[in-house]
Design an enzyme around this catalytic site. Structure first.
Site, PDB file in Angstrom:
ATOM      1  N   LYS A  68      41.536  26.630  33.251  1.00 10.54           N
ATOM      2  CA  LYS A  68      42.834  26.622  33.962  1.00 10.54           C
ATOM      3  C   LYS A  68      42.854  25.499  34.999  1.00 10.54           C
ATOM      4  O   LYS A  68      43.848  24.817  35.166  1.00 10.54           O
ATOM      5  CB  LYS A  68      43.065  27.949  34.705  1.00 10.54           C
ATOM      6  N   CYS A  70      47.473  43.157  45.731  1.00 12.36           N
ATOM      7  CA  CYS A  70      46.131  42.907  45.186  1.00 12.36           C
ATOM      8  C   CYS A  70      44.997  43.053  46.211  1.00 12.36           C
ATOM      9  O   CYS A  70      43.909  43.456  45.846  1.00 12.36           O
ATOM     10  CB  CYS A  70      46.058  41.537  44.514  1.00 12.36           C
ATOM     11  N   MET A  71      45.248  42.710  47.476  1.00  3.92           N
ATOM     12  CA  MET A  71      44.131  42.657  48.414  1.00  3.92           C
ATOM     13  C   MET A  71      44.245  43.615  49.590  1.00  3.92           C
ATOM     14  O   MET A  71      43.337  43.698  50.423  1.00  3.92           O
ATOM     15  CB  MET A  71      43.991  41.228  48.976  1.00  3.92           C
ATOM     16  N   MET A 129      40.038  43.568  41.877  1.00  2.00           N
ATOM     17  CA  MET A 129      41.159  44.500  41.800  1.00  2.00           C
ATOM     18  C   MET A 129      40.779  45.907  41.340  1.00  2.00           C
ATOM     19  O   MET A 129      41.483  46.859  41.624  1.00  2.00           O
ATOM     20  CB  MET A 129      42.247  43.965  40.868  1.00  2.00           C
ATOM     21  N   GLY A 141      41.969  37.530  44.679  1.00  2.00           N
ATOM     22  CA  GLY A 141      42.557  37.122  43.403  1.00  2.00           C
ATOM     23  C   GLY A 141      43.235  35.770  43.485  1.00  2.00           C
ATOM     24  O   GLY A 141      43.005  34.885  42.662  1.00  2.00           O
ATOM     25  N   GLN A 142      44.089  35.586  44.493  1.00  2.00           N
ATOM     26  CA  GLN A 142      44.933  34.390  44.535  1.00  2.00           C
ATOM     27  C   GLN A 142      44.315  33.288  45.413  1.00  2.00           C
ATOM     28  O   GLN A 142      43.511  33.577  46.296  1.00  2.00           O
ATOM     29  CB  GLN A 142      46.311  34.757  45.088  1.00  2.00           C
TER      30      GLN A 142
END
Ligand code: SF4
Length: 793
Positions: free
Chosen positions: A82, A172-173, A339, A376-377
């Site tokens: 990616k 998510c966090m 997650m 995650g991000q």
């Protein structure tokens, strides 16, 4: 260059082997890009919270290649697929190139920036006048730059006097944040990625890092290959590629791992392999307001002998014993999670219980011993958590409810005392639940501006929240048409990271600056500019003066404003001034209190953490304390061993819905596929979602590989092709969530029940039923929304 999924995985394996042999992957990336460039521009990767350093290759004013930055301490030059293909989505023909306003016939019409911004500002003013200050909400993203999150947060809280500010890191966090704050008093990890290579036992829980954090996984694999005695334990319901390299896989039913963590603690204490000195010096046993002695904790975990835990979780008792022993006796154990631990109704508790294991064994605050949440991000930490861009926070992750904090921020922002609303706004799910049209008096929020996120695909239990987005005044900033632009009233075309620059802060508290490499496509603009232009139209230019066209100049002003407001906090990045970050090839980890400070690899340890010497903090830290959890609210520098009872997930399988469903990402795709589906190699490698099920379940239900299967929960249903695999437990199903095709958007099925503390929804666990509906079907239909005038259906 076409890459099939098989080749993708082969490429990953080859890259891993290359890594082990010391061969650098970036040369491969450069070779793959095959590009001669005019210049390479420094930056960070746009996808995932690893924070890989990159160089963007520019030729004739266009981004044409990406290679890893060998000086970056996150990735040492390595990238996943990616990362090195990211530039390819930038020039996709679907890019939104100019602002658009929805007309009375339902279709969008091109507008000038002035007209679009005037329209947005006028509507915001009107709705705030008619319905109050909280009638207009902001919903941002862990993919916005720090400058963007900070600017919108300041505009809303300091300008609009509204705390209706949220961001998708709530999804998510938030449980990781809750876990860190309730255990140690302060958000974000103690140590760094560099602990991986120093660890003797890696406990990976609720994380398929081989797909979701592939470069971190490469570090784990490389460490294990070089040091075969290092133990790797993976605890999760699926035997993922991550679990395949483990010495020990602890299979658990979704949401039952609390019993395993308690049971590991039970084994550790029973065998006497805990660390009484560390507990005595650095921890208290707590249930919140009341503290207890160690016997009370022992009493709790004694209820979870391995056989009992096996009954609750399905994890074999002997494996729990083995894991506990390895964890406690390795000499340096490090947990890593994502997650699987957070997106739960008991997410904060799950985080607390992992921290408990570290505290009782003294596996904290030293090399290779850490309790580390992977974000995650790419900028959930730096952008949303640290700038306080959530409904209950202010910059520096400080509570908006605190008068002292509000006063400090008001003074720094030069606004009158009492401007900032003391009442927290609504958390994400409540915000969307309260969003609606002007004709609906039950919905107090009448407008929303969303940036860099796609809630019309990414919220759980979607059916419940779509009408609010459709009926309210919705302004969407994005690069491409999405499920959310289908519900918008105004679409504002957003610049890509490499078209505007900005700072990202990754999982290990490291902020890295990306330089602007190329001009934006069409009339796309940076979010900072858009926020500042809205501020200007609402008479708030003094608050947000960085409304110039030069995006790096605006970024510098916003960043400087942000590090000034947080200068004296334990999150300080005062030493990471814009020009310093610009020159730095590896970024800086906070706390970083003054220019020239090298950044902090490990917190709470005297000699390593500069907070011990910072005015305003050092006065509260005893001079003989070598380890001190200074942010803990009780003021004695101790961490908390939490007494948390066992509670399972919000839904458990029953006669009507007999299966567990869990969801997640795959290596090729990023979130809702808005960008990655437009990278041809990635789209070909992993196009559509599917449902994974165990052969035993498939055989009972007469399902063969490729058959179309309907999966249904109490909220909604999907129809997906079946993949039969022993990689999941019998009774547990898995579906990835990147697919934009309505009948495969799994978030219609997911549960929106939230953790009572963090308010994070339980994406990871739902009770469902399944049935075969037909044989294999060609699902190679359209995979992304490309027409702005298409409907949400
Ligand atoms: S691991 Fe994450 S940050 Fe690194 S290249 Fe891949 S997507 Fe980008």
């Amino acid at each position: 260059m076409a890459i099939s999924r098989r080749n993708f995985i082969k490429l990953s394996v080859a890259a891993s082997a290359a890594a082990a042999a010391g061969i650098s992957f970036p040369e491969r990336a450069e070779a793959a890009a095959g590009a001669e460039v005019d210049k390479w521009v420094k930056g960070a990767c746009r996808f995932c919270g690893t924070g890989c350093g990159v160089y963007v290759g520019v030729k004739d004013g266009k981004a044409v290649a990406i290679k890893g930055n060998p000086d970056a301490k996150t990735n040492f030059g390595f990238l996943c697929v990616k990362g090195f293909l990211a530039y390819k989505c930038m020039y996709h023909p679907d890019r939104l190139k100019y602002p658009m306003i929805r007309q009375s016939d339902g279709n969008f019409k091109r507008a000038s920036w002035d007209d679009a911004l005037d329209h947005v500002a006028a509507k915001f003013k009107e709705l705030r006048y008619k319905y109050g200050k909280d009638a207009v909400a902001y919903y941002g993203s862990g993919q916005c730059t720090t400058e963007e999150s900070y600017t919108f947060n300041k505009l809303w809280k300091g300008g609009f006097q509204s705390n209706m500010v949220e961001g998708n890191p709530r999804l998510c966090m938030a449980s990781a944040v809750g876990g860190y704050i309730s255990t140690f008093g302060s958000d974000e990890p103690i140590g760094s990625y560099s602990d991986i290579e120093k660890s003797k036992c890696l406990f990976i829980v609720g994380s398929n890092m081989s797909e979701c954090h592939p470069i971190i996984f490469r570090r784990v694999m490389r460490h294990k290959m070089k040091n075969p005695d290092v133990k790797v334990i993976v605890c999760e319901p699926r035997r993922t590629n991550t679990a395949k390299i483990a010495d020990l896989w602890l299979p658990v039913d979704p949401g039952t791992d609390l019993a395993v963590f308690h049971s590991m603690a039970h084994v550790i204490i029973k065998k006497g392999i805990h660390d009484p000195e560390f507990i005595k010096n650095y921890a208290r046993i707590t249930a919140g307001k009341e503290n207890f002695d160690f016997d009370k904790y022992k009493e709790l975990v004694d209820q979870f002998d391995p056989k009992t835990a096996e009954k609750l979780s399905r994890c074999p008792a002997e494996d729990i014993e083995k894991a506990a022993e390895w964890f406690a006796t390795s000499g340096a154990s490090m947990s890593l999670w994502t997650m699987g631990l957070n997106q739960r109704m008991r997410g904060v508790w799950a985080n607390n219980l992992v921290h408990n294991l570290h505290i009782i064994t003294g596996n904290l605050c030293r090399s290779g011993a850490d309790s580390f949440s992977l974000t995650g991000q790419p900028n959930a930490c730096g952008g949303v958590r640290e700038t306080g861009s959530l409904a209950h926070l202010l910059p520096g992750t400080r509570p908006v409810a605190s008068e002292a904090v509000r006063t400090e921020v008001e003074e720094a922002w030069g606004i009158p005392k009492g401007t900032i609303n003391p009442k927290p706004g609504f958390h994400t799910m409540k915000m969307f639940d309260n969003l609606g049209g002007e004709d609906d008096s039950s919905k107090p929020i009448k407008a929303m501006l969303t940036s860099t996120t796609n809630p019309a695909q990414s919220l759980p239990n979607l059916d419940k929240y779509i009408p609010g987005m459709r009926d309210s005044f919705l302004v969407v900033l994005d690069m491409f048409p999405t499920r959310t632009t289908q519900l918008a009233d105004v679409i504002l075309p957003a610049a890509f990271l490499y078209e505007k620059g900005g700072v990202y802060g990754c999982s290990e508290r490291r902020s890295q600056l990306t330089e602007k490499a190329v001009e934006p496509v069409g009339e796309a603009k940076p979010d900072v500019w858009i926020a500042a232009q809205i501020a200007k139209r609402m008479g708030l230019s003094e608050l947000i003066p960085w409304n110039m066209d030069d995006s790096m100049a605006a970024n510098k002003m916003a960043w400087t404003d942000y590090i000034t407001v947080t200068k004296d906090t334990e999150h300080t990045l005062w030493g990471a001034q814009f020009d310093i970050l610009k020159k730095s090839k590896e970024g800086l980890q906070w706390p970083c209190p003054y220019p020239g400070h090298p950044g902090t690899e490990r917190r709470y340890v005297r000699g390593l953490d500069p907070v011990f010497e910072m005015p305003g903090h050092k006065e509260h830290i005893p001079s003989d304390a070598s380890i001190y959890f200074y942010a803990d609210k009780k003021g004695d520098g101790k961490s908390n061993i939490w007494l948390r009872p066992y509670k399972g997930p919000g839904e458990v399988p029953d006669q009507q819905y007999p299966f567990y469903l869990t969801t997640g990402r795959v290596i090729e795709q990023w979130h809702t596929g808005t960008m990655t589906m437009r990278i041809p190699e990635i789209a070909r490698a992993h196009p559509n979602a599917y449902i994974e099920l165990h052969p035993e379940d498939a055989s009972k239900l007469g399902i063969s590989s490729g058959d179309m299967v309907e999966v249904e929960s109490r909220r909604g249903k999907n129809t997906l092709p079946a993949r039969i695999t022993k990689g999941t437990l019998p009774g547990v199903l898995f579906v990835p969530w990147h697919d934009q095709v309505m009948e495969r958007m799994i978030n219609f099925v997911c549960n929106d029940v939230v953790d009572p503390g963090s308010k994070e929804p339980e994406f990871k666990i739902a009770a469902v039923k399944i049935k075969r509906v037909s044989g294999p079907k060609d699902v190679a239909d359209k995979f992304y929304i490309s027409d702005v005038n298409s409907t949400y259906a």
